[in-house]
Design an enzyme around this catalytic site. Sequence first.
Site, PDB file in Angstrom:
ATOM      1  N   ASP A  58       0.987  -1.190  -0.109  1.00 36.52           N
ATOM      2  CA  ASP A  58      -0.004   0.024  -0.158  1.00 36.52           C
ATOM      3  C   ASP A  58       0.914   1.361   0.024  1.00 36.52           C
ATOM      4  OD1 ASP A  58      -1.549   2.244   0.673  1.00 36.52           O
ATOM      5  OD2 ASP A  58      -2.617   1.205   2.003  1.00 36.52           O
ATOM      6  N   SER A 124      -6.642  13.031 -14.852  1.00 43.90           N
ATOM      7  CA  SER A 124      -8.034  12.770 -15.212  1.00 43.90           C
ATOM      8  C   SER A 124      -8.749  13.802 -16.025  1.00 43.90           C
ATOM      9  CB  SER A 124      -9.039  12.191 -14.246  1.00 43.90           C
ATOM     10  OG  SER A 124     -10.493  12.209 -14.424  1.00 43.90           O
ATOM     11  N   TYR A 148     -12.978  12.871  -5.782  1.00 44.22           N
ATOM     12  CA  TYR A 148     -11.794  12.337  -6.783  1.00 44.22           C
ATOM     13  C   TYR A 148     -11.356  13.121  -7.649  1.00 44.22           C
ATOM     14  CZ  TYR A 148     -10.464   9.727 -11.005  1.00 44.22           C
ATOM     15  OH  TYR A 148      -9.742   9.356 -12.089  1.00 44.22           O
ATOM     16  N   LYS A 152      -6.953  14.423  -8.119  1.00 44.46           N
ATOM     17  CA  LYS A 152      -6.354  14.226  -9.402  1.00 44.46           C
ATOM     18  C   LYS A 152      -5.533  15.856  -9.360  1.00 44.46           C
ATOM     19  CE  LYS A 152      -6.871  10.146 -10.645  1.00 44.46           C
ATOM     20  NZ  LYS A 152      -5.587   9.239 -10.744  1.00 44.46           N
ATOM     21  N   TYR A 176      -6.716  11.412 -18.565  1.00 40.93           N
ATOM     22  CA  TYR A 176      -7.557  10.549 -19.371  1.00 40.93           C
ATOM     23  C   TYR A 176      -8.804  10.984 -19.585  1.00 40.93           C
ATOM     24  CZ  TYR A 176      -4.254   7.196 -16.954  1.00 40.93           C
ATOM     25  OH  TYR A 176      -3.198   6.621 -16.354  1.00 40.93           O
ATOM     26  N   PHE A 177      -9.642  10.486 -20.512  1.00 43.27           N
ATOM     27  CA  PHE A 177     -10.796  10.632 -20.908  1.00 43.27           C
ATOM     28  C   PHE A 177     -11.637   9.117 -20.399  1.00 43.27           C
ATOM     29  CE2 PHE A 177      -9.609  14.477 -22.173  1.00 43.27           C
ATOM     30  CZ  PHE A 177     -10.520  15.136 -22.167  1.00 43.27           C
ATOM     31  N   ASN A 178     -12.119   8.480 -20.882  1.00 42.80           N
ATOM     32  CA  ASN A 178     -13.025   7.461 -20.495  1.00 42.80           C
ATOM     33  C   ASN A 178     -12.279   6.140 -21.141  1.00 42.80           C
ATOM     34  OD1 ASN A 178     -15.091   9.979 -20.176  1.00 42.80           O
ATOM     35  ND2 ASN A 178     -15.773   8.188 -19.132  1.00 42.80           N
ATOM     36  N   ARG A 230     -19.328  11.368 -23.439  1.00 43.57           N
ATOM     37  CA  ARG A 230     -18.106  11.379 -23.236  1.00 43.57           C
ATOM     38  C   ARG A 230     -17.177  11.009 -24.253  1.00 43.57           C
ATOM     39  NH1 ARG A 230     -20.092  13.341 -19.500  1.00 43.57           N
ATOM     40  NH2 ARG A 230     -20.077  12.953 -17.150  1.00 43.57           N
ATOM     41  N   PRO A 292     -24.278  12.680  -8.418  1.00 42.75           N
ATOM     42  CA  PRO A 292     -23.761  14.023  -8.241  1.00 42.75           C
ATOM     43  C   PRO A 292     -22.224  14.174  -8.716  1.00 42.75           C
ATOM     44  CG  PRO A 292     -24.277  12.585  -6.277  1.00 42.75           C
ATOM     45  CD  PRO A 292     -24.375  11.745  -7.516  1.00 42.75           C
ATOM     46  N   ASP A 294     -21.442  14.782 -11.833  1.00 45.21           N
ATOM     47  CA  ASP A 294     -21.216  14.515 -13.218  1.00 45.21           C
ATOM     48  C   ASP A 294     -21.435  15.579 -14.072  1.00 45.21           C
ATOM     49  OD1 ASP A 294     -20.438  11.822 -13.048  1.00 45.21           O
ATOM     50  OD2 ASP A 294     -22.298  10.820 -13.637  1.00 45.21           O
TER      51      ASP A 294
END
Length: 336
Positions: A58, A124, A148, A152, A176-178, A230, A292, A294
Site C-alpha cells: 500500500d 483525469s 476524486y 487528481k 485521461y478521458f474514459n 464522453r 452528483p 457528473d
Amino acid sequence: MAILVTGGAGYIGSHTVIELLNEGHEVVIVDDYSNSKPEVLNRIKELSGKDFVFHEVDITDKDALKEVFKQHDLEAVIHFAGYKAVGESVAKPLMYYRNNLNGTIALMELMNEFDVKNMVFSSSATVYGMNNEAPFTEDMPLSTTNPYGTTKLFIEQFIQDQVAADPSWSAALLRYFNPIGAHESGRIGEDPNDIPNNLMPYITQVAVGKLEKLSVYGDDYDTPDGTGVRDYIHVVDLAKGHIKALESVLETRGVEAYNLGTGVGYSVLDVVKAFEAANNVEIPYQIVDRRPGDIGSGYADATKAHKVLDWAAELGIEDMCRDSWNWQNSNPNGYA
C-alpha cells in the site's frame, strides 16, 4: 534500470505493464489489490512472455514502499495507484484524500530520497470541471466537481510545485478521458471488485447476466439524446500513450499535461447501441437520477499529445465494444 508502476495490477496499469514489457523495459509493480486481483499478474506474464517483479504494498505505507526503492535501481515511476470512483468519493471524501494524497506524497518523497525524478502521472479529465466547453484543451482553467477529481488536481499541483522546486525533475500529467475495452486476447480487462462505477463493465455485466439491467444516470443533459456524452478511449491506446509519455519524460526536463482521448464524444445510449450492434447482444436499461458531480458533455482535444508525443488513438468504438465483450464473455466472473 527499472520502471516502477504503482497500481500496476489494475485495469489501466496491467495493460500498460504489457506495453512496457513489450518495449523491453524492466518493470517493478507495487499494488495492494484494493481494486485488482492477483491472477492478473499471471496473465501479464502469459501475454508478454516476460517476467517482472511484484511487491504487495500500500503506497500510504511509506516504510514498506521505501524497501521497494532500496531493492531496485529505478529510473522512473508511472503512478496509477489511487481510489477512482466518483460516486464513492462524494460519499467518502476523507478516505479519498487520505489515500490518494498521502500515498502520492510518500511516493514523491521517496523519489527525491532515491534520486528517481522521472514521473508519469495518471490524471483525469475531471480536472476540467463543469465550466469549460468541450473539446477540452490542456490550457483551460481547472476546477473539480467531486473529491476524486480534486485529488487528481491536487496531485497535478504537487508535481508542478516539485518540478518548480527542483528543475532536475521531469513529469507528464496524463489527463485521461474514459478508458474502455480490453486486451484483444480477452485475457485481461476491467474487473471491478464491487458493482461497476464505470459504464462499460456495467454494460458487460448486464450482457453476461450478472446484472439485470444497466442504470443510465440522467437523460436530461443538454446533449443530443439527453444522456451524458464522453470521450471513450480504448485501454490499449491509452497504455501506448504512457509509453510515449515515458519516452518524452526520460529525454526532457520540466512538466507537461496531455489529454489522452479520441476527440470524439459518444452518449451513454450511443455506447449501448454500438455494443449491441458489435456483439449482437441486447442491453436492457433504466433511466435513473443523475450522479452528483457528473457533467453533461466532455471530450478531448488531443492535438498536443499528437504533436509532442507522436501519439494518437487508433482503435474505434467498435473495437472497444468488441474487446470489452470478448473479455467479459471469456471471463464471466472476471479473474475469480
